[in-house]
Design an enzyme around this catalytic site. Structure first.
Site, PDB file in Angstrom:
ATOM      1  N   HIS A 136      51.372  33.467  90.382  1.00 26.69           N
ATOM      2  CA  HIS A 136      50.696  32.160  90.425  1.00 26.69           C
ATOM      3  C   HIS A 136      51.478  31.161  91.279  1.00 26.69           C
ATOM      4  CE1 HIS A 136      49.328  33.631  86.295  1.00 26.69           C
ATOM      5  NE2 HIS A 136      48.187  33.422  86.903  1.00 26.69           N
TER       6      HIS A 136
ATOM      7  N   SER B 252      50.267  38.100  83.569  1.00 28.92           N
ATOM      8  CA  SER B 252      50.517  37.469  82.272  1.00 28.92           C
ATOM      9  C   SER B 252      50.487  38.507  81.157  1.00 28.92           C
ATOM     10  CB  SER B 252      49.455  36.394  81.993  1.00 28.92           C
ATOM     11  OG  SER B 252      49.406  35.479  83.071  1.00 28.92           O
TER      12      SER B 252
END
Lengths: 284, 284
Positions: free
Chosen positions: B38, B187
């Site tokens: 990210h 994640s």
């Protein structure tokens, strides 16, 4: 002098320039063969915005396989003149090949609401409508978009899409424009023979009959519906697709505690499918 | 100082103000629990635009009924710090109730491409992804949007949506960021136990093995696929969802005349489903 644009990149660029100058855009998407109903949308869009953009595109994805896509009436020169006289600044006429290239795959769908009423007999219709409207909104980038109340379910579904997808566009629903005898203006009226044209008044006649009964105290939706159906069946050339009363705020079936009904119908006159609707409210 | 916005109207207003000033917006939509992948998107968005907006929203509509929506890791305070350090100007964290009110009905779907690969085991997943991305695009109004190559099918489907719906947004696909041992950042890696974490390297190892064979002259996609499957099956903790080679330009099955393959896989390590992909191109 009205500008004519055939290319979506040119349209997007022009709209961006208008927006960047802080000017507002009113947008009237149409399938052409313009009539007084469209012209009232155009006049209103022009009155309420700096720039009025009208699109003309007969959208293939909202026609079923056995519907009238190829027969749908087209007259772009006439449309251009009428749109300009009504106040359009731009007429945008994209091609099918540009909107739907061969590898096109994306559809916008409003579930549940697209399956009822007109959606029952036209299963992919509203998916086609919401998809093309989303595309045109992204190209034209309007502040306000104008739709006719004649297509009540369409206007309701597009409003739902605009709200759900957080499109920053104000929806304007404009009253139905009617012929002197009450027939709602529609490009498809051009299909009607002289006898069919007379028979077609039964849609509005039955709606007014229902509203009269309602205002006289008959609030049972089943009886109101039966009365409208009875009047339509008395017209030999008419075949009912549906006649329904719904809550105008939700399009859900009306219940005993409802105080206001939206009556909607689709009726076939020969091969021509016509729709109309009327709000039943207490007399004001 | 990074701004935090929780309300979609405030976000839309801010974005409109930025655009009206002629400034550009780079947008990084995320489900939070930010990692280096990210952060590389955020850095790139900031470098290429005047303003970088990051959204954090764990989108319920892209999770299946038996998937990990409620268990999905969340840590907004940590995310805010990481996003700010990476260059974000705004972090936008809408609520589920605001995005999907009770009468929500609209979905954006890219047909065919959403049913293959990850779509086979996650039938409504990509419909949820395209829907939330369309919503966020309408709220944030970016000039450019940043997605990771790790989610190759997602990036391909969203690019198709942007093209098809004529969204005036430039798609930027950013290379996968990997741990030192090759595991693609995700994640969901936080779900893995120590043993599982070691086993998880089999995705990248098998992809590199396939690419090595390809570069050594083995261009038969069936053999390349079997070789990758063989290596994954040798890892006791790994269960294959799919291993496929597709044309990177169309995501269609590769044929004998293909010169370049995209290898994609989904593999379960315990209850954790991991994905990865690698482009097989001649060595440069």
């Amino acid at each position: 002098m009205m500008e004519r644009i055939n290319n979506m990149n040119d349209m997007q660029l022009l709209s961006r320039n208008i927006r960047n100058k802080g000017k507002t855009i009113g947008f009237v998407p149409t399938m052409g063969f313009l009539h007084q109903g469209h012209l009232s949308l155009i006049s209103k869009a022009k009155a309420e915005n700096d720039t009025c953009i009208v699109s003309v595109f007969v959208n293939p994805t909202q026609f079923g396989p056995h519907e009238d896509f190829s027969a749908y009436p087209r007259d772009l020169e006439r449309d251009a003149g009428l749109a300009e006289n009504a106040g359009a600044d731009v007429i945008f006429c994209p091609t099918g090949a540009e909107i739907y290239p061969e590898d096109y795959r994306t559809f916008v769908e409003v579930t549940e609401l697209s399956a009822i009423l007109c959606g029952q007999n036209r299963p992919a219709h509203f998916r086609g409508v919401t998809t093309i409207v989303a595309i045109l909104f992204n190209i034209v980038m309007p502040d306000r978009a104008y739709f006719g109340q004649k297509d009540a379910q369409q206007a309701f579904i597009i409003s739902r899409m605009v709200t759900d997808l957080k499109m920053n566009i104000e929806m304007k629903i404009v009253p139905t424009v009617r012929e002197a005898d009450g027939l709602a203006m529609s490009s498809r009226n051009s299909y009607l023979s002289s006898d069919q044209r007379k028979a077609a008044t039964v849609l509005f006649r039955s709606l007014v009959h229902g509203r009269d009964l309602y205002r006289a105290g008959q609030t049972d939706p089943l009886i109101l519906r039966q009365e409208m159906i009875r009047m339509i069946k008395a017209e030999q050339l008419a075949v009912i697709d549906y006649v329904e009363l719904v809550d105008p705020d939700t399009f859900a079936a009306v219940g005993p505690q409802s105080t206001c009904y939206l009556a909607l119908m689709a009726v076939r006159i020969g091969k021509t499918r016509l729709i109309d609707n009327l709000l039943f409210t207490p007399e004001t």
